[in-house]
Structure formats: C-alpha cells, structure tokens
Scaffold this active site. Sequence first.
Site, short mmCIF file in Angstrom:
data_model
loop_
_atom_site.label_atom_id
_atom_site.label_comp_id
_atom_site.label_asym_id
_atom_site.label_seq_id
_atom_site.Cartn_x
_atom_site.Cartn_y
_atom_site.Cartn_z
N ASN A 9 -56.80 2.53 55.49
CA ASN A 9 -57.50 3.35 56.49
C ASN A 9 -57.21 2.75 57.86
O ASN A 9 -57.76 1.70 58.21
CB ASN A 9 -59.00 3.34 56.17
CG ASN A 9 -59.82 4.08 57.22
OD1 ASN A 9 -59.27 4.75 58.09
ND2 ASN A 9 -61.13 3.97 57.12
N TRP A 10 -56.36 3.43 58.62
CA TRP A 10 -55.90 2.85 59.89
C TRP A 10 -56.84 3.15 61.06
O TRP A 10 -56.60 2.69 62.17
CB TRP A 10 -54.48 3.32 60.20
CG TRP A 10 -53.47 2.74 59.27
CD1 TRP A 10 -53.72 1.87 58.24
CD2 TRP A 10 -52.06 2.96 59.26
NE1 TRP A 10 -52.54 1.55 57.59
CE2 TRP A 10 -51.52 2.20 58.19
CE3 TRP A 10 -51.20 3.75 60.04
CZ2 TRP A 10 -50.15 2.19 57.91
CZ3 TRP A 10 -49.84 3.75 59.75
CH2 TRP A 10 -49.32 2.97 58.69
N LYS A 11 -57.85 3.96 60.81
CA LYS A 11 -58.87 4.21 61.84
C LYS A 11 -58.22 4.54 63.19
O LYS A 11 -57.21 5.23 63.23
CB LYS A 11 -59.82 3.00 61.93
CG LYS A 11 -60.35 2.59 60.56
CD LYS A 11 -61.43 1.56 60.61
CE LYS A 11 -61.91 1.27 59.18
NZ LYS A 11 -63.07 0.42 59.12
N HIS A 98 -66.79 8.75 55.56
CA HIS A 98 -66.69 7.32 55.87
C HIS A 98 -67.92 6.89 56.67
O HIS A 98 -68.44 7.68 57.46
CB HIS A 98 -65.40 7.05 56.65
CG HIS A 98 -65.14 5.59 56.80
ND1 HIS A 98 -65.74 4.83 57.76
CD2 HIS A 98 -64.36 4.74 56.07
CE1 HIS A 98 -65.35 3.57 57.62
NE2 HIS A 98 -64.51 3.49 56.61
N GLU A 170 -68.52 1.62 49.98
CA GLU A 170 -68.25 0.78 51.14
C GLU A 170 -69.56 0.35 51.78
O GLU A 170 -70.11 1.06 52.63
CB GLU A 170 -67.42 1.54 52.17
CG GLU A 170 -66.07 1.98 51.66
CD GLU A 170 -65.10 2.14 52.82
OE1 GLU A 170 -64.12 1.40 52.87
OE2 GLU A 170 -65.34 3.00 53.68
N SER A 224 -63.84 -5.33 54.12
CA SER A 224 -63.22 -6.66 54.27
C SER A 224 -62.39 -7.09 53.07
O SER A 224 -62.28 -8.29 52.80
CB SER A 224 -64.26 -7.74 54.55
OG SER A 224 -65.06 -7.40 55.65
N GLY A 245 -59.19 -1.44 55.52
CA GLY A 245 -58.97 -1.19 56.95
C GLY A 245 -58.04 -2.24 57.52
O GLY A 245 -56.82 -2.11 57.48
N GLY A 246 -58.63 -3.31 58.05
CA GLY A 246 -57.86 -4.34 58.75
C GLY A 246 -56.64 -4.84 57.99
O GLY A 246 -55.56 -4.99 58.57
P1 PGA Z 1 -62.18 -3.08 56.55
O1 PGA Z 1 -62.45 -1.51 56.55
O2 PGA Z 1 -61.28 -3.38 55.39
O3 PGA Z 1 -61.51 -3.35 57.89
O4 PGA Z 1 -63.50 -3.76 56.43
C1 PGA Z 1 -62.65 -0.79 55.37
C2 PGA Z 1 -63.01 0.64 55.68
O5 PGA Z 1 -63.81 0.88 56.57
O6 PGA Z 1 -62.49 1.57 55.04
#
Ligand code: PGA
Length: 268
Positions: A9-11, A98, A170, A224, A245-246
């Site tokens: 998920n590249w947001k 989300h 999540e 995370s 995400g990250g």
């Molecule tokens: P994160 O994000 O891995 O950066 O915590 C996960 C998400 O929000 O899908």
Amino acid sequence: MKKFVIGGNWKLQLLTVKENIAVATEIRDAIEELSLENVEVFIAPSFHALYSVGQILKGSKLKLAGQNMYFRDKGAFTGEISVDSLLDVGCEYVLLGHSERRRIFDETSPVINQKVKKALEKGLKPVLCNGETAKERAEGNFKQVNQTQLEESLADITAEEVAQIVIAYEPVWAIINKFLNPDTEITTATPEQATEAHDFIRGWLITTYGKEIGGQVPIQYGGSMKEANCEGLLNIPNINGGLIGGASLSAAKFKPIIEMAIKFANQP
Ligand code: PGA
C-alpha cells in the site's frame, strides 16, 4: 496448503509517475524468478500512476490495486474514481475501508459496504480493512469494534461473494502513521495479539458464512510488518498475508516478506 496475499500500500508516498514506475519495475523484476504458487502479490500505487504502472506490469506476476474507489458508476462526483476506471488500467484489487479512509476521511462502514458491493458486482477484488484504535483496545472493546466494522461493511453480502474478498486486520495503533497515532508509540502487534485478533475474525467469518467459505477467506495482517517481524506473523495459522505500507516502498524491503510467505505457503 496455506494461501497468502501480500499487498503493498503505497499511500501518498511516491509523488511522481517516474518514482511509481521505478519502484514497481524493481519489485516486478525482483519477484519474477520466484515461484508464487499459493502467493498473490499486489501493489497499490498513486492513482495518477496506475495507468503507467499497469502497462509495465502486463504479463508479470505482480498485480495492481487501487487504494480506494467510489460506489457509483459515473457522473458528477468531483474527485472520485470509479470501479470501471480501475479495471480499465488493469487493477485486480481495491483497498476499501483502510483506517486512514475511516479515521481521517470519515468513511463509514455503510459507505464502505456500498463500495464492497460495487467492486464485487464488477469483478474487482475488495481488500476490506478493519481494525481498532489504541483507545478502543485499552477500553477492552477491540473484538466488538472489529465485529461491528465487519458486520456493517459486509452487510447483505452472500457467502459466495465473500469468497472473492480479502480481509485485512490492521490495528490502527500499529500502522506507521504519525497523524493517526500522534501520542502513542507505534508498535507491531505481538504474535499473541495478532493471533487473538485473527482467530476472532476467523471465528466470525466461519459463524457468519460457514466453515467452507469462512474458513478460506484470506485475512491479511497490516501494521508495521517488515522483514524483521514477518516470520513470526506470517507463521500464525489465521494470518494469510500482509498489507504493507512503509516496507513495500522498495524491492529490498518488500521481497523478503514475499519470500517468507512463499516459505510458509510451501510447508505441508
Ligand atoms: P505500515 O502500513 O506497514 O506502514 O504500517 C500498513 C497499512 O496501513 O496498510
């Protein structure tokens, strides 16, 4: 055999088409040599880069996802994107509900429910996200919060339709998001916390949709997840992947998580 879905998920992290293409190309090439039996991998780039990224993913093992969509087909809805537009550029998945949509943009479960229905109607796979905040967990409400989100977001959806869905648990407190978590330390769910939550969601799915279908719906963990903790999480029986995400913003960080899923997918 356990099946996995690993999503990136590249947001709003990669701002130019060039950057989106560069990271997508790197990940596409990194996973090309991997055997992805029982493991699906997708990325959800920025909307403005979906077409270009879709072009370079054609014929590859990496699938494309939208980060959101509107539930109406078309019309005067400024700022929205439709399911047909996502399908047009090659999306196979769409993230819905989300926590950043729910908590920053005030999206409610009944709205998400309409989006899930529209995506299913058109053959786009919803990745339905749910999860509690740190406060809700501290108040002892985390099961009820997740159950209500699931009940409302999946209202009037049949077992056959649920078989097309991916759920992402999540916990909001575990997501790398300083905006949502300004005062709390962001920590990944421990294996015990993740086990309890995923067992609860699996139980709800089985009670609601029956063992055959409710027992098979993939439940991703998100919050995370990274190379250092993915082994402990992906090994948990009711965790069928990750929404990342990250750690999905480079092949160097994302590939080890995909490889861990492959390891567990190949275990008898
Ligand atoms: P994160 O994000 O891995 O950066 O915590 C996960 C998400 O929000 O899908």
